[in-house]
Design an enzyme around this catalytic site. Structure first.
Site, short mmCIF file in Angstrom:
data_model
loop_
_atom_site.label_atom_id
_atom_site.label_comp_id
_atom_site.label_asym_id
_atom_site.label_seq_id
_atom_site.Cartn_x
_atom_site.Cartn_y
_atom_site.Cartn_z
N LYS A 64 23.69 73.67 4.73
CA LYS A 64 23.61 73.87 3.27
C LYS A 64 23.22 72.60 2.53
O LYS A 64 22.59 72.65 1.48
CB LYS A 64 24.94 74.43 2.75
N ASP B 153 18.48 79.11 5.34
CA ASP B 153 19.76 79.56 5.89
C ASP B 153 20.27 78.58 6.92
O ASP B 153 21.00 78.95 7.85
CB ASP B 153 19.60 80.96 6.50
N GLU C 281 28.69 87.79 4.73
CA GLU C 281 28.45 88.77 5.80
C GLU C 281 29.74 89.29 6.43
O GLU C 281 30.65 88.54 6.73
CB GLU C 281 27.54 88.18 6.89
N ASP D 3 20.25 81.66 1.31
CA ASP D 3 21.51 82.33 1.64
C ASP D 3 22.68 81.42 1.27
O ASP D 3 22.52 80.20 1.16
CB ASP D 3 21.55 82.66 3.15
N ASN D 4 23.86 82.00 1.09
CA ASN D 4 25.12 81.26 0.99
C ASN D 4 25.24 80.33 -0.21
O ASN D 4 25.92 79.30 -0.12
CB ASN D 4 25.35 80.41 2.25
#
Ligand SMILES: Cc1ncnc2c1ncn2[C@@H]1O[C@H](/C=C/CNC(=O)c2cc(-c3ccc(F)cc3)cc(O)c2O)C[C@H]1O
Ligand SMILES: [Mg+2]
Length: 214
Positions: free
Chosen positions: A144, A141, A199, A169-170
């Site tokens: 990226k 996380d 989120e 994540d993401n």
């Protein structure tokens, strides 16, 4: 002096959460970020998916890349079995300082080792510094564009074993296209996408769970 967003998140925890109660810390941060100020925590919707993967893996060793304020650190650590260990890497000293206090408020200091520094520097030192052989679960996380190089580095450092789980994540927003392409096309991973939302918003996002096949 002007406070920072992480400081305001810590304030919300200290005002609204019960010391030693990790779930109340998670709820306090989600309430603050949903109603007062958005922040890049994995959040409650994706957090439930994170919880289910942690419970399924039941890891003895966890690595988290990118602590920020410690929201996901607290979520994960609150689900770990008694002698399990979570190492979380954070290179921003201000974020690390806030995260330490959030983790302490939740009463999880004994399960969490927060290491200040860059993942690329620390991943090669995991074995010698922390006596870690392999990680059962890695939560990605952080930046990226660091997901892919760090994954390759963990492989090179033999920190992954047959069955190790990477949860990223993401993968849609902001996105990690090179990482996604790699884990989905490599014969050494079995990948699965968990569709969710960014989120505290209605924007699509999701978590990619990738099992290392050895
Ligand atoms: C290499 C490395 N080593 C150690 N710590 C590292 C590191 N790279 C970043 N970090 C630390 O992790 C944290 C960084 C996380 C990066 N996460 C993000 O950039 C991020 C951004 C968004 C987002 C989505 C839509 C929008 F419109 C705006 C933002 C949502 C998220 O869930 C995120 O995780 C804090 C940083 O100091
Ligand atoms: Mg994130």
């Amino acid at each position: 002096t002007q406070s920072t967003r992480p400081q305001r998140i810590l304030d919300a925890v200290q005002k609204n959460a019960t010391r030693g109660d990790p779930r109340s810390v998670v709820k306090a941060i989600d309430h603050f970020c949903r109603n007062k100020e958005w922040a890049m925590n994995v959040g409650d919707e994706k957090g439930c998916i994170l919880d289910s993967v942690v419970s399924e893996v039941n890891p003895a060793t966890v690595l988290e890349l990118g602590t920020y304020c410690g929201y996901s650190t607290v979520r994960i650590a609150s689900l770990l079995p008694p002698h399990a260990k979570l190492i979380t890497l954070e290179f921003n000293p201000d974020f690390a300082a806030i995260a330490r206090q959030v983790i302490a408020w939740a009463g999880l200091e004994d399960k969490v080792q927060l290491v200040e520094g860059a993942s690329g520097d620390w991943i090669p030192k995991m074995k010698e510094q922390f006596g870690v052989k392999t990680f059962d679960l890695v939560f990605l996380d952080h930046w990226k564009n660091s997901y892919l190089p760090d994954t390759k580095l963990m492989e090179e450092c033999s920190l992954l074993r047959k069955g190790s789980v990477l949860l990223a994540d993401n993968v849609i927003c902001p996105g990690a296209p090179d990482y996604l392409e790699f884990v989905r096309s490599s014969p050494r991973y079995k990948s699965q996408y968990f569709k969710s939302h960014l989120e505290y918003t209605k924007v699509e996002d999701g978590l990619e769970k990738s099992v290392f096949l050895g």
